[in-house]
Design a protein around this motif. Structure first.
Motif, PDB file in Angstrom:
ATOM      1  N   TYR A 313       0.838  -1.199   0.000  1.00 11.59           N
ATOM      2  CA  TYR A 313       0.000   0.000   0.000  1.00 11.59           C
ATOM      3  C   TYR A 313       0.876   1.253   0.000  1.00 11.59           C
ATOM      4  CZ  TYR A 313      -3.226  -3.505   1.878  1.00 11.59           C
ATOM      5  OH  TYR A 313      -3.960  -4.651   2.087  1.00 11.59           O
ATOM      6  N   ARG A 314       0.313   2.325  -0.537  1.00 13.89           N
ATOM      7  CA  ARG A 314       0.870   3.650  -0.357  1.00 13.89           C
ATOM      8  C   ARG A 314      -0.207   4.518   0.268  1.00 13.89           C
ATOM      9  NH1 ARG A 314       2.221   6.361  -6.024  1.00 13.89           N
ATOM     10  NH2 ARG A 314       2.976   7.956  -4.569  1.00 13.89           N
ATOM     11  N   GLY A 315       0.190   5.524   1.043  1.00  9.68           N
ATOM     12  CA  GLY A 315      -0.816   6.332   1.704  1.00  9.68           C
ATOM     13  C   GLY A 315      -0.299   7.702   2.084  1.00  9.68           C
ATOM     14  N   THR A 316      -1.232   8.546   2.490  1.00 10.99           N
ATOM     15  CA  THR A 316      -0.931   9.871   3.022  1.00 10.99           C
ATOM     16  C   THR A 316      -1.727  10.042   4.300  1.00 10.99           C
ATOM     17  OG1 THR A 316      -0.541  10.803   0.816  1.00 10.99           O
ATOM     18  CG2 THR A 316      -1.010  12.353   2.600  1.00 10.99           C
ATOM     19  N   VAL A 317      -1.064  10.484   5.380  1.00 10.68           N
ATOM     20  CA  VAL A 317      -1.745  10.664   6.657  1.00 10.68           C
ATOM     21  C   VAL A 317      -1.395  12.033   7.229  1.00 10.68           C
ATOM     22  CG1 VAL A 317      -1.835   8.206   7.172  1.00 10.68           C
ATOM     23  CG2 VAL A 317       0.121   9.535   7.937  1.00 10.68           C
ATOM     24  N   ALA A 318      -2.327  12.584   8.005  1.00 11.56           N
ATOM     25  CA  ALA A 318      -2.107  13.868   8.675  1.00 11.56           C
ATOM     26  C   ALA A 318      -2.975  13.918   9.919  1.00 11.56           C
ATOM     27  CB  ALA A 318      -2.442  15.028   7.746  1.00 11.56           C
ATOM     28  N   PHE A 319      -2.504  14.646  10.921  1.00 12.53           N
ATOM     29  CA  PHE A 319      -3.224  14.734  12.179  1.00 12.53           C
ATOM     30  C   PHE A 319      -3.400  16.207  12.562  1.00 12.53           C
ATOM     31  CE2 PHE A 319      -1.114  10.673  11.932  1.00 12.53           C
ATOM     32  CZ  PHE A 319      -2.144   9.797  12.233  1.00 12.53           C
ATOM     33  N   ALA A 320      -3.710  16.484  13.798  1.00 17.00           N
ATOM     34  CA  ALA A 320      -4.017  17.853  14.219  1.00 17.00           C
ATOM     35  C   ALA A 320      -2.848  18.780  13.942  1.00 17.00           C
ATOM     36  CB  ALA A 320      -4.361  17.866  15.704  1.00 17.00           C
ATOM     37  N   PRO A 321      -3.128  20.028  13.552  1.00 17.78           N
ATOM     38  CA  PRO A 321      -2.047  20.997  13.318  1.00 17.78           C
ATOM     39  C   PRO A 321      -1.306  21.322  14.609  1.00 17.78           C
ATOM     40  CG  PRO A 321      -4.189  22.067  13.254  1.00 17.78           C
ATOM     41  CD  PRO A 321      -4.460  20.595  13.295  1.00 17.78           C
ATOM     42  N   LYS A 322      -0.025  21.704  14.454  1.00 22.85           N
ATOM     43  CA  LYS A 322       0.818  22.056  15.587  1.00 22.85           C
ATOM     44  C   LYS A 322       1.196  23.535  15.507  1.00 22.85           C
ATOM     45  CE  LYS A 322       0.934  17.716  16.804  1.00 22.85           C
ATOM     46  NZ  LYS A 322       0.215  17.222  18.001  1.00 22.85           N
TER      47      LYS A 322
END
Length: 405
Positions: A313-322
Motif C-alpha cells: 500500500y501507499r498512503g498519506t496521513v495527517a493529524f491535528a495541526p501544531k
C-alpha cells in the motif's frame, strides 16, 4: 532483496496465512449482518463467522481430560489457573469450582475470557450463561487489552430488591444490560442448580457504548458457565453471538476499487492498494479504516481473503495541526499490528525510492523498508494551516495493518 528483509516478509506472509482456517479465510462476498457465533452443541463445538456469504468455522477440538486450547484464528478462549475446560456444552475453568466439578464452571476465584482475533470489533454480544447459586457475575468488555465497561448479571440470592433491571419472568430467561443500566437480574429469585436444562440459563445481551474485542467473565459470588445453545436443544438462536462492526469496504488493485479515505476531525488518511509485491493475482481484501479523534490515531486494517495474500500500500496521513513555532513536535508513530496491546514506535524513513525499482510492476520495492519494520516514510510536507499553526502530511508505503498517530 536482502536475506533479513526476505525473512521479515516471510514472517509477515506467515502471519497472514495464520488468519486462514484450512484453505479458507474470511469471506469477502457476503453483504449481511456480520456475526461471530460460539456454538457449543451436541452437534458441533465451534466458532462460526458469517457476513451473509459462506460461513467460516473454527472448530474447538476434543477436550483432553476436559481441558481445551482455543487460540484462534477467529477467536481465543483463555482462563485463570490451568485454563479453560469444556464439559457437556459448558465452558469453565479446568480446575473446577467449589463444588468440585472441573471444566464446566467458573467460580469467584477464577475468570474466563473470550477474545476476538481476525474479525472486526464487536458492538454488542448475546451470551448464553448458565448460573448457579446466589450469582453475581461481572462481565467486562475490553478493547486492545484495556477495559471499556463492566456489567453485572445477578440471579437468585445475588439479586437485591430495587437494584438492577429485571429480565423476563419465564423461561427462556433473557435480560439486556446497557451502559445506562449495567446491572440485570435473571431467573427471578431462583437459585436453581445446574443441569436444569434452560431453566438455569440466562441469555444476556450486553450493549456497551463503544466497540470491544474481548469479554471477561468473573463471578463475585456463585458460579457461571459460558454456553452456546446446548441446553436449548442446539437451537442456534441461543448461541453466544458477537455482533460485529462490519468492514468499511473492500480493496482491489485498480484505481476504481483500490483506495480508502477517511477525513474525520483532525485525522486524515488515504490508502491505495498496489499490486502484490510477490506478483500474485490481486484478490479483493475487506478492510476497516477508522479514526479516534480524541487520541488522534488512525487504524487501517486489511483482512486476508482466500487465498491469503501479502499486499502493498501507499498512503498519506495527517493529524491535528501544531504550533508553527515548534513544528519539530510532529512525528509519525505506528503500531505494526493494530491487534493490541498497542506498542507505538517511530515510523522509519524509507531507505530509498520505493517506486524506482519495484518488486513487480505496479507495486513497491519492499527492500527499502528497514529490517524489522513493515512501513516507512517516503516524504514529509509541512503546510500552513493558519497564521499560527502548521500541519504535517506524511507519504508512506508498507504492508500489514497499522495503527498510526
Amino acid at each position: 532483496m536482502n536475506t533479513a528483509r526476505s525473512l521479515a516478509l516471510a514472517a509477515a506472509a506467515a502471519a497472514a496465512l495464520a488468519l486462514g482456517i484450512g484453505a479458507t479465510t474470511l469471506s469477502a462476498t457476503g453483504t449481511g449482518e456480520e456475526t461471530l457465533r460460539l456454538h457449543l452443541g451436541s452437534d458441533a463445538t465451534q466458532f462460526v463467522y458469517s457476513n451473509g456469504g459462506d460461513p467460516i468455522t473454527q472448530a474447538i477440538g476434543t477436550p483432553k481430560n476436559c481441558q481445551i486450547t482455543v487460540t484462534g484464528p477467529l477467536a481465543s478462549i483463555e482462563g485463570s489457573d490451568r485454563g479453560p475446560g469444556l464439559k457437556d456444552g459448558s465452558v469453565g475453568i479446568k480446575t473446577g469450582g467449589s463444588t468440585g466439578v472441573p471444566c464446566a464452571r467458573v467460580d469467584s476465584t477464577e475468570f474466563l475470557t473470550v477474545g476476538l482475533e481476525a474479525v472486526p470489533n464487536a458492538v454488542r454480544a448475546s451470551l448464553d450463561l448458565e448460573l448457579k447459586g446466589s450469582v453475581r457475575v461481572d462481565v467486562t468488555v475490553s478493547l486492545g487489552g484495556t477495559a471499556v465497561e463492566t456489567f453485572q448479571v445477578r440471579a437468585g440470592g445475588g439479586i437485591v430488591p430495587g437494584q438492577g433491571v429485571d429480565g423476563s419472568t419465564t423461561a427462556p430467561y433473557t435480560a439486556t444490560a446497557t451502559t445506562a443500566q449495567p446491572v440485570v437480574n435473571c431467573r427471578n429469585a431462583s437459585d436453581s442448580g445446574p443441569d436444569s436444562g434452560p431453566n438455569d440459563n440466562c441469555y444476556v445481551t450486553i450493549e456497551p457504548s463503544s466497540e470491544f474485542d474481548g469479554v471477561k467473565l468473573q463471578p463475585v459470588s456463585g458460579e457461571v458457565s459460558l454456553e452456546g445453545s446446548w441446553d436449548f436443544g442446539n437451537d442456534p438462536a441461543f448461541d453466544t453471538i458477537f455482533y460485529l462492526t462490519g468492514y468499511t469496504g473492500e480493496l482491489g488493485c485498480t484505481p476504481e476499487n483500490g483506495t480508502a479515505t477517511i477525513d474525520q476531525g483532525n485525522v486524515y488518511g488515504t490508502f491505495t492498494r498496489l499490486e502484490n509485491p510477490d506478483g500474485t493475482d490481486c484478490v479483493l481484501k475487506p478492510y476497516t479504516l477508522s479514526a479516534d479523534v480524541v487520541a488522534e490515531t488512525l487504524s487501517f486494517v486489511p483482512v486476508d481473503v482466500d487465498p491469503p495474500q501479502l499486499a502493498a500500500y501507499r498512503g498519506t496521513v495527517a493529524f491535528a495541526p501544531k504550533l508553527a513555532s515548534n513544528p519539530v513536535t510532529n512525528q509519525l508513530e505506528y503500531d505494526q499490528d493494530d491487534d493490541g496491546p498497542i506498542e507505538f514506535a517511530l515510523m522509519p524513513w524509507c531507505a530509498g525510492d520505493p517506486f524506482a525499482n519495484p518488486d513487480v510492476p505496479g507495486s513497491i520495492d519492499t527492500g527499502v523498508i528497514p529490517d524489522g519494520d513493515t512501513w516507512c516514510i517516503v516524504s514529509e510536507t509541512t503546510k500552513v494551516y493558519s497564521t499560527t499553526q502548521v500541519r504535517t502530511e506524511w507519504d508512506v508505503v508498507g504492508i500489514g495493518d497499522p495503527k498510526m498517530r
